[in-house]
Design an enzyme around this catalytic site. Structure first.
Site, PDB file in Angstrom:
ATOM      1  N   ARG A  32       0.844  -1.193   0.000  1.00  0.00           N
ATOM      2  CA  ARG A  32       0.000   0.000   0.000  1.00  0.00           C
ATOM      3  C   ARG A  32       0.883   1.248   0.000  1.00  0.00           C
ATOM      4  O   ARG A  32       1.960   1.265   0.617  1.00  0.00           O
ATOM      5  CB  ARG A  32      -0.857  -0.028   1.270  1.00  0.00           C
ATOM      6  CG  ARG A  32      -1.876   1.079   1.424  1.00  0.00           C
ATOM      7  CD  ARG A  32      -3.000   0.931   0.485  1.00  0.00           C
ATOM      8  NE  ARG A  32      -4.176   1.712   0.876  1.00  0.00           N
ATOM      9  CZ  ARG A  32      -5.174   1.982   0.045  1.00  0.00           C
ATOM     10  NH1 ARG A  32      -5.162   1.533  -1.214  1.00  0.00           N
ATOM     11  NH2 ARG A  32      -6.217   2.677   0.437  1.00  0.00           N
TER      12      ARG A  32
ATOM     13  N   THR B 241      -9.825   0.392  -9.522  1.00  0.00           N
ATOM     14  CA  THR B 241      -8.835  -0.507  -8.964  1.00  0.00           C
ATOM     15  C   THR B 241      -8.866  -1.700  -9.893  1.00  0.00           C
ATOM     16  O   THR B 241      -9.692  -1.758 -10.787  1.00  0.00           O
ATOM     17  CB  THR B 241      -9.273  -0.830  -7.519  1.00  0.00           C
ATOM     18  OG1 THR B 241      -9.245   0.379  -6.769  1.00  0.00           O
ATOM     19  CG2 THR B 241      -8.462  -1.881  -6.826  1.00  0.00           C
TER      20      THR B 241
ATOM     21  N   THR C 269      -4.088  -0.808  -7.252  1.00  0.00           N
ATOM     22  CA  THR C 269      -4.864   0.391  -7.566  1.00  0.00           C
ATOM     23  C   THR C 269      -4.031   1.667  -7.669  1.00  0.00           C
ATOM     24  O   THR C 269      -2.952   1.772  -7.083  1.00  0.00           O
ATOM     25  CB  THR C 269      -5.948   0.613  -6.473  1.00  0.00           C
ATOM     26  OG1 THR C 269      -6.830   1.648  -6.868  1.00  0.00           O
ATOM     27  CG2 THR C 269      -5.333   0.968  -5.127  1.00  0.00           C
TER      28      THR C 269
ATOM     29  N   ASN D 102      -6.178   4.205  -7.125  1.00  0.00           N
ATOM     30  CA  ASN D 102      -7.361   4.762  -6.472  1.00  0.00           C
ATOM     31  C   ASN D 102      -8.364   5.205  -7.530  1.00  0.00           C
ATOM     32  O   ASN D 102      -9.077   4.382  -8.072  1.00  0.00           O
ATOM     33  CB  ASN D 102      -7.019   5.877  -5.490  1.00  0.00           C
ATOM     34  CG  ASN D 102      -8.227   6.221  -4.624  1.00  0.00           C
ATOM     35  OD1 ASN D 102      -9.106   5.386  -4.474  1.00  0.00           O
ATOM     36  ND2 ASN D 102      -8.285   7.415  -4.091  1.00  0.00           N
TER      37      ASN D 102
ATOM     38  N   ASP E 168      -7.867   8.248   0.243  1.00  0.00           N
ATOM     39  CA  ASP E 168      -8.408   7.145   1.056  1.00  0.00           C
ATOM     40  C   ASP E 168      -8.210   7.390   2.546  1.00  0.00           C
ATOM     41  O   ASP E 168      -8.729   6.652   3.376  1.00  0.00           O
ATOM     42  CB  ASP E 168      -7.767   5.811   0.651  1.00  0.00           C
ATOM     43  CG  ASP E 168      -8.540   5.128  -0.476  1.00  0.00           C
ATOM     44  OD1 ASP E 168      -9.604   5.638  -0.860  1.00  0.00           O
ATOM     45  OD2 ASP E 168      -8.072   4.102  -0.981  1.00  0.00           O
TER      46      ASP E 168
ATOM     47  N   SER F  33      -7.950   0.831   3.319  1.00  0.00           N
ATOM     48  CA  SER F  33      -8.399   0.327   2.025  1.00  0.00           C
ATOM     49  C   SER F  33      -9.555  -0.649   2.210  1.00  0.00           C
ATOM     50  O   SER F  33      -9.765  -1.183   3.300  1.00  0.00           O
ATOM     51  CB  SER F  33      -7.231  -0.394   1.350  1.00  0.00           C
ATOM     52  OG  SER F  33      -7.644  -1.075   0.196  1.00  0.00           O
ATOM     53  N   SER F  34     -10.267  -0.876   1.119  1.00  0.00           N
ATOM     54  CA  SER F  34     -11.297  -1.925   1.113  1.00  0.00           C
ATOM     55  C   SER F  34     -10.879  -3.122   0.277  1.00  0.00           C
ATOM     56  O   SER F  34     -11.656  -4.068   0.122  1.00  0.00           O
ATOM     57  CB  SER F  34     -12.599  -1.372   0.522  1.00  0.00           C
ATOM     58  OG  SER F  34     -13.086  -0.318   1.292  1.00  0.00           O
TER      59      SER F  34
ATOM     60  N   GLY G 133     -14.024   0.109  -4.966  1.00  0.00           N
ATOM     61  CA  GLY G 133     -14.056   1.008  -3.801  1.00  0.00           C
ATOM     62  C   GLY G 133     -14.758   0.360  -2.624  1.00  0.00           C
ATOM     63  O   GLY G 133     -14.477  -0.786  -2.263  1.00  0.00           O
TER      64      GLY G 133
HETATM   65  N1  GLY Z   1      -8.475   2.877  -3.347  1.00  0.00           N
HETATM   66  C1  GLY Z   1      -9.389   1.844  -3.115  1.00  0.00           C
HETATM   67  C2  GLY Z   1      -9.117   1.046  -1.892  1.00  0.00           C
HETATM   68  O1  GLY Z   1      -7.968   0.927  -1.522  1.00  0.00           O
HETATM   69  O2  GLY Z   1     -10.015   0.550  -1.269  1.00  0.00           O
END
Ligand code: GLY
Length: 562
Positions: free
Chosen positions: A91, A366, A384, A386, A408, A437-438, A459
């Site tokens: 990340r 993503t 991603t 984003n 985020d 993040s998701s 997302g």
């Molecule tokens: N940018 C999307 C996520 O990390 O959830």
């Protein structure tokens, strides 16, 4: 009839593949044909799943500029053929010069769209460090070999799909706003399907990475290009940020649902914990008996979603900065307790669920991919920039896009953000911190054997999409293609609405649930009316060990196998 339509969509969207074809040796499913094609070749020449996964990431940085990247980040979940698990966090991080209120004016209000576009929106990229780590620990072929397909593609170019031509055309002004003319992504005339996209500067950058490994990006010429780009435009990323960046191996999140084991991504993703909590919340109800998108199944799943998204807003953040109560959130008793006040008689209003803060939804672009090799090693990756094309900043002379992952973070904890939503203190900006993040790259075992490799972009809808697709397979008797293509619904606590894709949740069910207090809206959480969300890619391992693929017909997603 619905199944017939789905089969037709799938047959036309995965060229050369019939429905339910099975394969013995290896499979790649990704969001772009070139990435799937290149990495199946890596498997055929003796590479393992990790070699192929690294290759896909680099090819997508060329062939899928909207989301594939070397200027962004991602998460990888791995299961070896002999049943060991691993998870890699690459990340992005907040630059060292970032600060909690950097997107606020003197009165404490968010300024314009600073966290969304341009140089201030960029986090320190993690992708190249992640790929180097992944390859170093698990790869078999040489680093040079796995990167070569991306270099060849960047130099020779590739033909844009219709969707890609239209995405580049509709974002023309944004590219010009953030870059001088002459990047690879703009031309005088509109792009058309079949036009060749050549990325000479990106090819040079990839060659440096090929030659020097991670240092070809985080030090030397490329690092200097990034820092020049930042210093000319008030961006924050420094040479020190780049040199300090580290991808981190983390302990995967593991939970159980009936005779299935779910292996997924730990924080700084909320995905793995939220997914397992969703399964725990519904496990004791007869979902199979309720049926696919019928009154009780929709109601139960919506109520479970509402509760875990409320928790997500308060408790989740970078575990190196914030103490995420992982044990508590993964405890099934806890999830069941959260469901105690749920009744099939009426909706639980979101205001009654929690007084906590509300997480803002990440934007849409993503991408996810999966690989299984002939030994049975499996890799699931979500990566991603984003937003679509990230920050729109193309690093001058280096030819790649930088992310807008800073959005985020909760840019103003406790107060509505640019989307009119609020986020939690746990996810506030701090130098060096990773934004929540998701993304939910996931591997599922059935009775101890590899069963499914799955994930999706989308997302805030990522978690509920992975959840529904798995349930489609294991509770609602859908095959892998149907499970991936089926329309989806989503609830994220606030706003108190059930978002539905076109065709999701039959009208009569909506009307009946409406009477109980559920509000259905035909749009995505980011406002696309009648839009769709997610591009689920999945590999199913059948009882006999053969592989079947599911490539989401919503995109250009493609299965390659042998
Ligand atoms: N940018 C999307 C996520 O990390 O959830």
């Amino acid at each position: 009839m619905k199944n017939l339509i789905l089969s037709f969509i799938i047959l036309i969207s995965t060229p050369g593949m019939g429905q339910s074809q099975t394969f013995q040796n290896g499979m790649v499913v990704s969001a772009h044909p070139k990435a799937s094609e290149a990495s199946i070749e890596i498997l055929k020449k003796g590479g393992n799943a990790m070699d192929a996964a690294v290759s896909v990431q680099f090819v997508l940085s060329v062939s899928l500029p909207i989301a594939g990247n070397i200027g962004g980040g991602g998460f990888l979940v791995y299961r070896s053929a002999d049943g060991n698990y691993d998870a890699l966090d690459y990340r992005e991080t907040a630059p060292l010069k970032a600060s909690r209120d950097m997107y606020l004016d003197n009165s404490g209000n968010p300024v314009g769209q600073l966290s969304l576009y341009g140089h201030l929106a960029c986090g320190v990229p993690g992708t190249v460090a992640g790929m180097a780590e992944a390859h170093n620990k698990y790869g078999k072929l040489s680093w040079q070999e796995v990167i070569q397909p991306a270099i060849t593609l960047a130099e020779n170019g590739f033909e844009l799909t219709a969707a890609q031509a239209s995405e580049l055309n509709s974002n023309y002004q944004k590219f010009l706003k953030w870059n001088p003319e002459g990047t690879a992504f703009t031309q005088k005339n509109d792009w058309k399907e079949g036009d060749l996209l050549v990325q000479t500067e990106l090819a040079q950058t990839l060659k440096l990475i090929q030659k020097h490994g991670s240092k070809g990006f985080y030090e030397g010429v490329t690092a200097q290009y990034i820092v020049n780009e930042m210093s000319k435009n008030n961006g924050l990323i420094s040479l020190e940020d780049l040199k300090n960046y580290k991808a981190i191996w983390r302990k995967p999140i593991v939970g159980e649902y009936k005779n299935y084991k779910i292996i997924s991504m730990p924080p700084p993703s909320s995905g793995g914990i939220a997914l397992i909590s969703l399964f725990h919340s519904v496990e004791d109800y007869p979902l199979h008996q309720y049926g696919f998108q019928q009154d009780k199944s929709v109601q139960l799943m919506v109520e479970a979603q509402r509760r875990i998204y409320a928790d997500r807003a308060v408790h989740f953040g970078d575990p190196d900065f914030h103490n995420v109560p992982i044990e508590m959130l993964l405890n099934k008793e806890n999830s069941m307790k959260r469901m105690k006040d749920f009744s099939f008689e009426q909706a639980t209003p979101s205001t009654a669920v929690s007084a906590g803060n509300y997480s803002h939804p990440e934007s849409f672009e993503t991408t996810h991919y999966n690989v299984v090799d002939k030994e049975g090693n499996a890799v699931s990756v979500t990566t991603t920039l984003n937003g679509a094309f990230g920050s729109f900043v193309v690093v001058e002379n280096a030819g790649f896009l930088l992310n807008n992952e800073m959005d985020d973070f909760s840019i103003k904890p406790g107060e509505p953000n640019l989307y009119g939503l609020t986020g939690g203190e746990a996810n506030a900006i701090q130098p060096g911190k990773r934004m929540l993040s998701s993304m939910t790259p996931t591997i599922v075992e059935k009775d101890g054997k590899l069963f499914l490799v799955i994930g999706t972009p989308g997302g805030s809808t990522i978690i509920t999409t992975v959840f529904q697709t798995i349930l489609n397979l294991i509770e609602f008797n859908q095959n892998i293609e149907e499970a991936v293509a089926a329309p989806r619904f989503h609830h994220q606590w606030l706003p108190d609405e059930v978002f539905v894709e076109k065709g999701a949740v039959p009208q009569q069910v909506r009307e009946r649930l409406n009477q109980k207090g559920y509000k259905f809206v035909s749009k995505s959480p980011w406002g696309w009316v009648d839009g769709s969300w997610g591009r689920v890619d999945a590999i199913l391992i059948n009882e006999d060990g053969s592989l079947s693929g599911g490539a989401d017909p919503r995109g250009d997603d493609t299965i390659e196998a042998y």
